[in-house]
Design a protein around this motif. Structure first.
Motif, PDB file in Angstrom:
ATOM      1  N   ALA A 101       0.848  -1.190   0.000  1.00 31.02           N
ATOM      2  CA  ALA A 101       0.000   0.000   0.000  1.00 31.02           C
ATOM      3  C   ALA A 101       0.885   1.242   0.000  1.00 31.02           C
ATOM      4  N   TYR A 102       0.519   2.234  -0.806  1.00 29.22           N
ATOM      5  CA  TYR A 102       1.288   3.471  -0.915  1.00 29.22           C
ATOM      6  C   TYR A 102       0.369   4.693  -0.811  1.00 29.22           C
ATOM      7  N   HIS A 103       0.993   5.819  -0.420  1.00 29.38           N
ATOM      8  CA  HIS A 103       0.345   7.125  -0.439  1.00 29.38           C
ATOM      9  C   HIS A 103       1.185   8.037  -1.324  1.00 29.38           C
ATOM     10  N   TRP A 104       0.538   8.976  -2.019  1.00 25.75           N
ATOM     11  CA  TRP A 104       1.318   9.895  -2.839  1.00 25.75           C
ATOM     12  C   TRP A 104       0.713  11.295  -2.848  1.00 25.75           C
ATOM     13  N   PHE A 124      -3.005   3.968  -2.898  1.00 27.34           N
ATOM     14  CA  PHE A 124      -3.227   2.916  -3.887  1.00 27.34           C
ATOM     15  C   PHE A 124      -2.476   1.673  -3.446  1.00 27.34           C
ATOM     16  N   TYR A 125      -2.706   0.584  -4.148  1.00 33.45           N
ATOM     17  CA  TYR A 125      -2.086  -0.696  -3.819  1.00 33.45           C
ATOM     18  C   TYR A 125      -1.463  -1.281  -5.079  1.00 33.45           C
ATOM     19  N   THR A 126      -0.221  -1.751  -4.986  1.00 31.64           N
ATOM     20  CA  THR A 126       0.384  -2.456  -6.118  1.00 31.64           C
ATOM     21  C   THR A 126       0.068  -3.938  -5.990  1.00 31.64           C
ATOM     22  N   GLU A 127      -0.430  -4.526  -7.028  1.00 32.53           N
ATOM     23  CA  GLU A 127      -0.836  -5.936  -7.008  1.00 32.53           C
ATOM     24  C   GLU A 127       0.380  -6.839  -6.871  1.00 32.53           C
ATOM     25  N   GLY A 128       0.269  -7.800  -5.969  1.00 34.71           N
ATOM     26  CA  GLY A 128       1.336  -8.773  -5.790  1.00 34.71           C
ATOM     27  C   GLY A 128       1.051 -10.040  -6.573  1.00 34.71           C
ATOM     28  N   ILE A 129       2.051 -10.888  -6.702  1.00 36.77           N
ATOM     29  CA  ILE A 129       1.892 -12.143  -7.438  1.00 36.77           C
ATOM     30  C   ILE A 129       1.159 -13.152  -6.559  1.00 36.77           C
ATOM     31  N   PRO A 136      -5.097  -3.764   4.749  1.00 40.00           N
ATOM     32  CA  PRO A 136      -5.817  -2.484   4.727  1.00 40.00           C
ATOM     33  C   PRO A 136      -4.837  -1.329   4.575  1.00 40.00           C
ATOM     34  N   PHE A 137      -5.366  -0.195   4.127  1.00 40.83           N
ATOM     35  CA  PHE A 137      -4.539   1.006   4.103  1.00 40.83           C
ATOM     36  C   PHE A 137      -4.308   1.493   5.527  1.00 40.83           C
ATOM     37  N   SER A 138      -3.192   2.180   5.728  1.00 34.68           N
ATOM     38  CA  SER A 138      -2.900   2.759   7.038  1.00 34.68           C
ATOM     39  C   SER A 138      -3.987   3.772   7.396  1.00 34.68           C
ATOM     40  N   PRO A 139      -4.413   3.826   8.666  1.00 37.00           N
ATOM     41  CA  PRO A 139      -5.473   4.760   9.049  1.00 37.00           C
ATOM     42  C   PRO A 139      -5.044   6.214   8.869  1.00 37.00           C
ATOM     43  N   GLU A 140      -6.027   7.064   8.575  1.00 38.98           N
ATOM     44  CA  GLU A 140      -5.794   8.491   8.392  1.00 38.98           C
ATOM     45  C   GLU A 140      -6.429   9.260   9.539  1.00 38.98           C
ATOM     46  N   LEU A 141      -5.719  10.262  10.022  1.00 39.74           N
ATOM     47  CA  LEU A 141      -6.188  11.068  11.147  1.00 39.74           C
ATOM     48  C   LEU A 141      -7.304  12.013  10.709  1.00 39.74           C
TER      49      LEU A 141
END
Length: 228
Positions: A101-104, A124-129, A136-141
């Motif tokens: 999971a990434y944030h940009w 977003f999430y990069t699909e793994g093999i 889950p995505f990291s929680p946001e404040l």
């Protein structure tokens, strides 16, 4: 006659020295406008590849200065592990790890090193093999604002979280006067908020652990606030 010539010379000299008063003041340099649009990857996207063409809307500069963009990518929502990339255009190709999971976000900077505010943050999430379940995505404040102050006797801790698999999420909330917090106030709750009682002149620390019910877990950053 000599006095007259001397007086004319003196007035001419005085005028030439003070002639700059009619010159326009230098134009104040202003920072570029904030990037308002993040085009790709879209928010909460499950990407089918790990090499991505990041795209965003153009900024403008009030002084007409040249603009460069800083693309920031992080696995943590507070960007404490940020990876930065520079671009003179509104696109940048970056290869990332699979199955994460990434944030940009993007920031514009002019040729005089003045920077805009950051854009909004997309995740977003990069699909793994062979991946069946994604973390889950990291929680946001949401509230209270990090490092803020309050005079209230109690407060609602609020956050948000999401999951690309649309799993039903539950939350463990840790709230304490030590950092990192170890006292659990909420255990496996489905609500995205919890009310806590406060003591005056105290610094509190809290974090949220997100569970997706399929073994996936995302541990959020530690947030803090003070009471007056």
């Amino acid at each position: 006659m000599i006095k007259t010539i001397a007086l004319v010379f003196f007035m001419t000299f005085l005028f030439s020295c003070s002639g700059g008063s009619d010159s326009p003041a230098p134009e104040e340099n202003k920072a570029p406008e904030k990037v308002e649009t993040l085009t790709y990857p879209t928010n909460n996207l499950l990407c089918i590849d790990n090499t991505l063409d990041f795209q965003w809307g153009a900024s403008s500069d009030p002084n007409g200065d040249a603009i460069t963009y800083t693309l920031e990518i992080a696995t943590k929502s507070d960007f404490s592990d940020v990876e930065s990339h520079t671009s003179t255009t509104t696109t940048k190709t970056v290869t990332l790890e699979k199955g994460k999971a990434y944030h940009w976000r993007v920031q514009a900077k002019d040729s005089k090193d003045l920077s805009s505010e950051y854009s909004s943050v997309y995740q977003f999430y990069t699909e793994g093999i062979g991946v069946v379940n994604h973390l889950p995505f990291s929680p946001e404040l949401i509230a209270p604002e990090n490092d803020s102050n309050t005079s209230d006797a109690s407060i609602d801790l609020k956050w948000d979280a999401s999951d690309v698999d649309d799993d039903a999420l539950t939350y463990d909330v840790y709230f304490d006067t030590v950092n990192p917090p170890v006292s659990m106030m909420g255990d496996n709750q489905s609500e995205k908020e919890i009310n806590v009682s406060l003591t005056v002149t105290t610094t509190y620390y809290w974090k949220v652990v997100v569970n997706d019910g399929n073994g996936g877990e995302a541990i959020g950053p530690v947030w803090s606030f003070e009471t007056n």
